[in-house]
Design a protein around this motif. Structure first.
Motif, PDB file in Angstrom:
ATOM      1  N   VAL A  88      36.260  46.386  38.514  1.00  0.00           N
ATOM      2  CA  VAL A  88      37.392  47.048  37.863  1.00  0.00           C
ATOM      3  C   VAL A  88      38.674  46.808  38.657  1.00  0.00           C
ATOM      4  O   VAL A  88      39.733  46.519  38.087  1.00  0.00           O
ATOM      5  CB  VAL A  88      37.121  48.552  37.697  1.00  0.00           C
ATOM      6  CG1 VAL A  88      38.299  49.231  37.013  1.00  0.00           C
ATOM      7  CG2 VAL A  88      35.845  48.788  36.906  1.00  0.00           C
ATOM      8  N   VAL A  89      38.589  46.910  39.984  1.00  0.00           N
ATOM      9  CA  VAL A  89      39.754  46.711  40.833  1.00  0.00           C
ATOM     10  C   VAL A  89      40.251  45.270  40.724  1.00  0.00           C
ATOM     11  O   VAL A  89      41.456  45.016  40.569  1.00  0.00           O
ATOM     12  CB  VAL A  89      39.421  47.058  42.295  1.00  0.00           C
ATOM     13  CG1 VAL A  89      40.570  46.675  43.223  1.00  0.00           C
ATOM     14  CG2 VAL A  89      39.120  48.555  42.428  1.00  0.00           C
ATOM     15  N   ILE A  90      39.342  44.319  40.795  1.00  0.00           N
ATOM     16  CA  ILE A  90      39.727  42.902  40.717  1.00  0.00           C
ATOM     17  C   ILE A  90      40.310  42.577  39.347  1.00  0.00           C
ATOM     18  O   ILE A  90      41.325  41.878  39.238  1.00  0.00           O
ATOM     19  CB  ILE A  90      38.518  42.004  41.027  1.00  0.00           C
ATOM     20  CG1 ILE A  90      38.089  42.185  42.490  1.00  0.00           C
ATOM     21  CG2 ILE A  90      38.845  40.540  40.758  1.00  0.00           C
ATOM     22  CD1 ILE A  90      36.838  41.430  42.861  1.00  0.00           C
ATOM     23  N   MET A  91      39.684  43.098  38.291  1.00  0.00           N
ATOM     24  CA  MET A  91      40.176  42.841  36.940  1.00  0.00           C
ATOM     25  C   MET A  91      41.583  43.400  36.750  1.00  0.00           C
ATOM     26  O   MET A  91      42.453  42.751  36.149  1.00  0.00           O
ATOM     27  CB  MET A  91      39.222  43.463  35.919  1.00  0.00           C
ATOM     28  CG  MET A  91      39.645  43.270  34.468  1.00  0.00           C
ATOM     29  SD  MET A  91      39.660  41.532  33.974  1.00  0.00           S
ATOM     30  CE  MET A  91      40.569  41.651  32.426  1.00  0.00           C
ATOM     31  N   ASN A  92      41.828  44.581  37.289  1.00  0.00           N
ATOM     32  CA  ASN A  92      43.158  45.170  37.171  1.00  0.00           C
ATOM     33  C   ASN A  92      44.190  44.333  37.915  1.00  0.00           C
ATOM     34  O   ASN A  92      45.325  44.161  37.444  1.00  0.00           O
ATOM     35  CB  ASN A  92      43.149  46.597  37.721  1.00  0.00           C
ATOM     36  CG  ASN A  92      44.462  47.314  37.484  1.00  0.00           C
ATOM     37  OD1 ASN A  92      44.926  47.442  36.364  1.00  0.00           O
ATOM     38  ND2 ASN A  92      45.070  47.786  38.564  1.00  0.00           N
ATOM     39  N   GLY A  93      43.813  43.803  39.065  1.00  0.00           N
ATOM     40  CA  GLY A  93      44.736  42.950  39.810  1.00  0.00           C
ATOM     41  C   GLY A  93      45.114  41.698  39.033  1.00  0.00           C
ATOM     42  O   GLY A  93      46.287  41.323  38.969  1.00  0.00           O
ATOM     43  N   PHE A  94      44.129  41.062  38.424  1.00  0.00           N
ATOM     44  CA  PHE A  94      44.420  39.855  37.661  1.00  0.00           C
ATOM     45  C   PHE A  94      45.186  40.161  36.380  1.00  0.00           C
ATOM     46  O   PHE A  94      46.016  39.351  35.938  1.00  0.00           O
ATOM     47  CB  PHE A  94      43.125  39.103  37.334  1.00  0.00           C
ATOM     48  CG  PHE A  94      42.657  38.209  38.440  1.00  0.00           C
ATOM     49  CD1 PHE A  94      43.313  37.021  38.719  1.00  0.00           C
ATOM     50  CD2 PHE A  94      41.568  38.559  39.220  1.00  0.00           C
ATOM     51  CE1 PHE A  94      42.897  36.195  39.744  1.00  0.00           C
ATOM     52  CE2 PHE A  94      41.148  37.746  40.250  1.00  0.00           C
ATOM     53  CZ  PHE A  94      41.805  36.558  40.521  1.00  0.00           C
ATOM     54  N   TYR A  95      44.909  41.327  35.774  1.00  0.00           N
ATOM     55  CA  TYR A  95      45.672  41.705  34.577  1.00  0.00           C
ATOM     56  C   TYR A  95      47.141  41.898  34.907  1.00  0.00           C
ATOM     57  O   TYR A  95      48.023  41.385  34.202  1.00  0.00           O
ATOM     58  CB  TYR A  95      45.100  42.987  33.975  1.00  0.00           C
ATOM     59  CG  TYR A  95      46.040  43.648  32.991  1.00  0.00           C
ATOM     60  CD1 TYR A  95      46.483  42.965  31.853  1.00  0.00           C
ATOM     61  CD2 TYR A  95      46.510  44.943  33.205  1.00  0.00           C
ATOM     62  CE1 TYR A  95      47.362  43.561  30.958  1.00  0.00           C
ATOM     63  CE2 TYR A  95      47.375  45.537  32.312  1.00  0.00           C
ATOM     64  CZ  TYR A  95      47.800  44.844  31.192  1.00  0.00           C
ATOM     65  OH  TYR A  95      48.675  45.439  30.319  1.00  0.00           O
ATOM     66  N   MET A  96      47.428  42.608  35.999  1.00  0.00           N
ATOM     67  CA  MET A  96      48.815  42.830  36.371  1.00  0.00           C
ATOM     68  C   MET A  96      49.479  41.525  36.814  1.00  0.00           C
ATOM     69  O   MET A  96      50.686  41.330  36.593  1.00  0.00           O
ATOM     70  CB  MET A  96      48.900  43.873  37.484  1.00  0.00           C
ATOM     71  CG  MET A  96      48.455  45.266  37.075  1.00  0.00           C
ATOM     72  SD  MET A  96      49.344  45.896  35.632  1.00  0.00           S
ATOM     73  CE  MET A  96      50.989  46.057  36.309  1.00  0.00           C
ATOM     74  N   LEU A  97      48.722  40.632  37.424  1.00  0.00           N
ATOM     75  CA  LEU A  97      49.254  39.314  37.772  1.00  0.00           C
ATOM     76  C   LEU A  97      49.708  38.572  36.523  1.00  0.00           C
ATOM     77  O   LEU A  97      50.817  38.029  36.463  1.00  0.00           O
ATOM     78  CB  LEU A  97      48.191  38.524  38.532  1.00  0.00           C
ATOM     79  CG  LEU A  97      48.579  37.126  39.041  1.00  0.00           C
ATOM     80  CD1 LEU A  97      47.843  36.830  40.347  1.00  0.00           C
ATOM     81  CD2 LEU A  97      48.242  36.038  38.021  1.00  0.00           C
ATOM     82  N   ALA A  98      48.835  38.546  35.504  1.00  0.00           N
ATOM     83  CA  ALA A  98      49.186  37.864  34.263  1.00  0.00           C
ATOM     84  C   ALA A  98      50.315  38.577  33.532  1.00  0.00           C
ATOM     85  O   ALA A  98      51.221  37.940  32.969  1.00  0.00           O
ATOM     86  CB  ALA A  98      47.956  37.762  33.363  1.00  0.00           C
ATOM     87  N   LEU A  99      50.308  39.914  33.547  1.00  0.00           N
ATOM     88  CA  LEU A  99      51.320  40.680  32.823  1.00  0.00           C
ATOM     89  C   LEU A  99      52.710  40.452  33.399  1.00  0.00           C
ATOM     90  O   LEU A  99      53.670  40.200  32.662  1.00  0.00           O
ATOM     91  CB  LEU A  99      50.973  42.169  32.881  1.00  0.00           C
ATOM     92  CG  LEU A  99      51.916  43.098  32.110  1.00  0.00           C
ATOM     93  CD1 LEU A  99      51.738  42.920  30.617  1.00  0.00           C
ATOM     94  CD2 LEU A  99      51.661  44.556  32.503  1.00  0.00           C
ATOM     95  N   SER A 100      52.834  40.547  34.728  1.00  0.00           N
ATOM     96  CA  SER A 100      54.154  40.386  35.331  1.00  0.00           C
ATOM     97  C   SER A 100      54.672  38.966  35.159  1.00  0.00           C
ATOM     98  O   SER A 100      55.869  38.750  34.974  1.00  0.00           O
ATOM     99  CB  SER A 100      54.111  40.748  36.814  1.00  0.00           C
ATOM    100  OG  SER A 100      53.331  39.809  37.545  1.00  0.00           O
ATOM    101  N   GLY A 101      53.772  37.993  35.212  1.00  0.00           N
ATOM    102  CA  GLY A 101      54.203  36.616  35.074  1.00  0.00           C
ATOM    103  C   GLY A 101      54.603  36.237  33.671  1.00  0.00           C
ATOM    104  O   GLY A 101      55.520  35.431  33.463  1.00  0.00           O
TER     105      GLY A 101
END
Length: 258
Positions: A20-33
């Motif tokens: 869950v933690v890793i998935m949230n990190g990658f989601y926010m990475l994609a969202l901000s970019g």
């Protein structure tokens, strides 16, 4: 700091918390970019070599679609699109929560990741190749197609961005709920803090990485689709980690008992 590091290390070693933690990190990475760095460039025509032509057309009251520049929307039009995305999130939050409670948080995260990444990949195509307004020329670099505001296919653009926001709503709701479900009350605050920190790190890296990728590739749309691929890849990994593999293990244990 030492106490926090120990608690976070323990949490990350938990197989129910880590995905869950890793998935949230990658989601926010994609969202901000994509949503906060590249999408405004696509909508305003700041994404390629034909941006100047787009801006010139915008001053004459037209909207431009080209392979290099995207759309030359006004600031107010971009604001309305972002308002629409926020409205979808406000209206979709109750439904997203109900879906997560009924189907499971992991299913909601997978569904949200799939919807968001597909919408991310579609927006550059809509902006670049004439699906919004007039069909682009066979060679997009040979001409810039002028489109009046009345001819823009707004339902297609608004619908795609609405799907994007709906997927984001599922993700934002389900990440926090999933963490809350799998940790004890005494560790819940630290678990949520870890989740938020992973998201903040992803947010920071995504904005910088997307900008660099767009500059190096010379194509904002391609950079956005790369962000979509990152999110889709992390969604597939999360689904395998939390849904497919546990199901296989349960089936194997059931067969061994028989």
């Amino acid at each position: 700091i030492r106490d926090t590091t120990q608690q976070w290390t323990t949490l990350l070693s938990d197989p129910k918390v880590q995905p869950v933690v890793i998935m949230n990190g990658f989601y926010m990475l994609a969202l901000s970019g994509t949503q906060f760095t590249l999408l405004p460039l696509l909508l305003t025509g700041g994404g390629g070599g034909a941006a100047a032509a787009s801006a010139a057309a915008a001053t004459s009251g037209t909207v431009v679609a080209s392979g290099a520049a995207g759309l030359a929307l006004t600031a107010s039009a971009v604001g309305q699109l972002y308002m629409w995305m926020s409205a979808v999130q406000v209206l979709g939050n109750p439904a997203a929560g109900r879906f997560a409670d009924r189907m499971g948080k992991s299913h909601a995260i997978v569904a949200g990741g799939a919807l968001t990444s597909l919408a991310m990949a579609s927006v550059p195509v809509i902006c670049a190749y004439g699906m919004v307004g007039v069909v682009a020329a066979a060679d997009p670099s040979s001409a810039v197609e002028a489109v009046t505001a009345e001819n823009v296919n707004w339902p297609l653009l608004w619908g795609t961005l609405g799907v994007w926001s709906l997927g984001g709503t599922l993700l934002a709701t389900s990440h926090v709920a999933a963490i809350s479900d799998v940790v004890q009350d005494t560790r819940r605050s630290q678990a949520i803090a870890l989740l938020r920190t992973a998201g903040d790190v992803g947010y920071l890296c995504g904005a910088v990485g997307a900008g660099l990728a767009a500059d190096l590739a010379g194509d904002v749309g391609l950079a956005m689709q790369a962000g979509s691929a990152v999110l889709m890849g992390s969604t597939v990994w999360f689904g395998l980690k939390t849904l497919a593999l546990p199901s296989l293990m349960d089936e194997k244990e059931g067969c061994n008992k028989q």
